[in-house]
Design a protein around this motif. Structure first.
Motif, PDB file in Angstrom:
ATOM      1  N   ASP A  63       0.950  -1.159  -0.020  1.00  0.00           N
ATOM      2  CA  ASP A  63       0.023   0.173  -0.037  1.00  0.00           C
ATOM      3  C   ASP A  63       0.956   1.146  -0.159  1.00  0.00           C
ATOM      4  O   ASP A  63       1.533   1.466   0.995  1.00  0.00           O
ATOM      5  N   VAL A  64       0.935   2.088  -1.065  1.00  0.00           N
ATOM      6  CA  VAL A  64       1.486   3.294  -1.151  1.00  0.00           C
ATOM      7  C   VAL A  64       0.485   4.353  -1.086  1.00  0.00           C
ATOM      8  O   VAL A  64      -0.182   4.504  -1.914  1.00  0.00           O
ATOM      9  N   VAL A  65       1.018   5.288  -0.187  1.00  0.00           N
ATOM     10  CA  VAL A  65       0.145   6.411   0.163  1.00  0.00           C
ATOM     11  C   VAL A  65       0.872   7.728  -0.571  1.00  0.00           C
ATOM     12  O   VAL A  65       1.841   7.958  -0.090  1.00  0.00           O
ATOM     13  N   THR A  73       4.480   7.061   1.453  1.00  0.00           N
ATOM     14  CA  THR A  73       4.436   6.213   2.679  1.00  0.00           C
ATOM     15  C   THR A  73       4.023   4.820   2.271  1.00  0.00           C
ATOM     16  O   THR A  73       3.031   4.661   1.426  1.00  0.00           O
ATOM     17  N   VAL A  74       4.983   3.884   2.466  1.00  0.00           N
ATOM     18  CA  VAL A  74       4.945   2.482   1.886  1.00  0.00           C
ATOM     19  C   VAL A  74       4.340   1.562   2.976  1.00  0.00           C
ATOM     20  O   VAL A  74       5.310   1.533   4.188  1.00  0.00           O
ATOM     21  N   ASN A  75       3.111   0.876   3.046  1.00  0.00           N
ATOM     22  CA  ASN A  75       2.857   0.157   4.193  1.00  0.00           C
ATOM     23  C   ASN A  75       2.940   0.859   5.673  1.00  0.00           C
ATOM     24  O   ASN A  75       3.605   0.280   6.618  1.00  0.00           O
ATOM     25  N   PHE A 103      -0.993  -4.284  -5.479  1.00  0.00           N
ATOM     26  CA  PHE A 103      -0.344  -3.076  -5.241  1.00  0.00           C
ATOM     27  C   PHE A 103      -1.426  -2.127  -5.474  1.00  0.00           C
ATOM     28  O   PHE A 103      -2.049  -1.788  -6.392  1.00  0.00           O
ATOM     29  N   VAL A 104      -1.502  -1.435  -4.188  1.00  0.00           N
ATOM     30  CA  VAL A 104      -2.594  -0.260  -3.967  1.00  0.00           C
ATOM     31  C   VAL A 104      -1.935   1.199  -3.762  1.00  0.00           C
ATOM     32  O   VAL A 104      -1.075   1.273  -3.009  1.00  0.00           O
ATOM     33  N   ILE A 105      -2.595   1.871  -4.485  1.00  0.00           N
ATOM     34  CA  ILE A 105      -1.931   3.414  -4.526  1.00  0.00           C
ATOM     35  C   ILE A 105      -3.256   4.247  -3.995  1.00  0.00           C
ATOM     36  O   ILE A 105      -4.317   4.197  -4.372  1.00  0.00           O
ATOM     37  N   SER A 132      -3.864  -1.225  -8.185  1.00  0.00           N
ATOM     38  CA  SER A 132      -5.461  -0.506  -8.022  1.00  0.00           C
ATOM     39  C   SER A 132      -5.159   0.771  -7.437  1.00  0.00           C
ATOM     40  O   SER A 132      -4.179   0.839  -6.838  1.00  0.00           O
ATOM     41  N   ILE A 133      -6.051   1.505  -7.678  1.00  0.00           N
ATOM     42  CA  ILE A 133      -5.982   2.668  -6.946  1.00  0.00           C
ATOM     43  C   ILE A 133      -7.212   3.139  -6.048  1.00  0.00           C
ATOM     44  O   ILE A 133      -8.686   2.619  -6.751  1.00  0.00           O
TER      45      ILE A 133
END
Length: 140
Positions: A63-65, A73-75, A103-105, A132-133
C-alpha cells in the motif's frame, strides 16, 4: 602555322525548372498540412459511488500512500525522500521477489498528478500486475 582554337561552349545548368519544382512542392505541402490546435480542458475528476466490496484483507498487499505535498508512505512507513529511486528501493525491500502481490495506490485529493504517475511507473518497472487505485465513497 597558326591554328585557331575551337571555341568551347560554356557549360551551365538552367536552374529555372528546379526552382519551379521546389516552389510547387512547397505549395503542395502548405496546402496539405493539417494544423492542430492545442486546447486546455478543464476537467473534474469523478468520485466513486459504487458499493464497496468487503474482500478479505491480504497481508501481502503493498500500500503506497501519496500525501498532498508529494511525500510517500509504503505500508505505513514514511520515506525520507520524495524521489522514485527511494520509492523503488522501499518497495523492493518490502516485496522481495513476489511480484504477484496487490499494489494499492492511495493518493490525497490535492496530491500532484506527477507523484501518482511516479508511483505507477515504479510499480510497472518492478513488474507488478495487480495495480489498483483506491477511492473514497462520495458523501451523497
Amino acid at each position: 602555322m597558326k591554328f585557331q582554337r575551337q571555341r568551347r561552349e560554356e557549360i551551365n545548368i538552367n536552374l529555372t525548372p528546379l526552382i519551379d519544382v521546389v516552389f510547387l512542392l512547397l505549395i503542395f505541402f502548405m496546402v496539405t498540412t493539417t494544423f492542430t490546435r492545442e486546447s486546455h480542458l478543464s476537467i473534474s475528476l469523478p468520485e466513486s459511488s459504487g458499493e464497496t466490496h468487503s474482500a478479505p484483507q491480504e497481508v501481502d498487499t503493498i500500500d503506497v500512500v501519496v500525501g498532498s505535498e508529494g511525500q510517500y508512505t509504503v505500508n505505513g512507513q514514511p520515506l525520507v525522500s520524495h524521489d522514485a529511486l527511494t520509492l523503488k528501493r522501499a518497495v523492493v525491500k518490502l516485496a522481495g521477489d513476489k511480484r504477484d502481490q496487490p499494489f494499492v495506490i492511495t493518493a490525497d485529493a490535492n496530491a500532484a498528478h506527477q507523484s501518482v504517475v511516479t508511483v505507477m511507473d515504479v510499480a510497472g518497472q518492478l513488474g507488478f500486475s495487480k495495480l489498483s487505485i483506491s477511492t473514497r465513497k462520495s458523501d451523497d
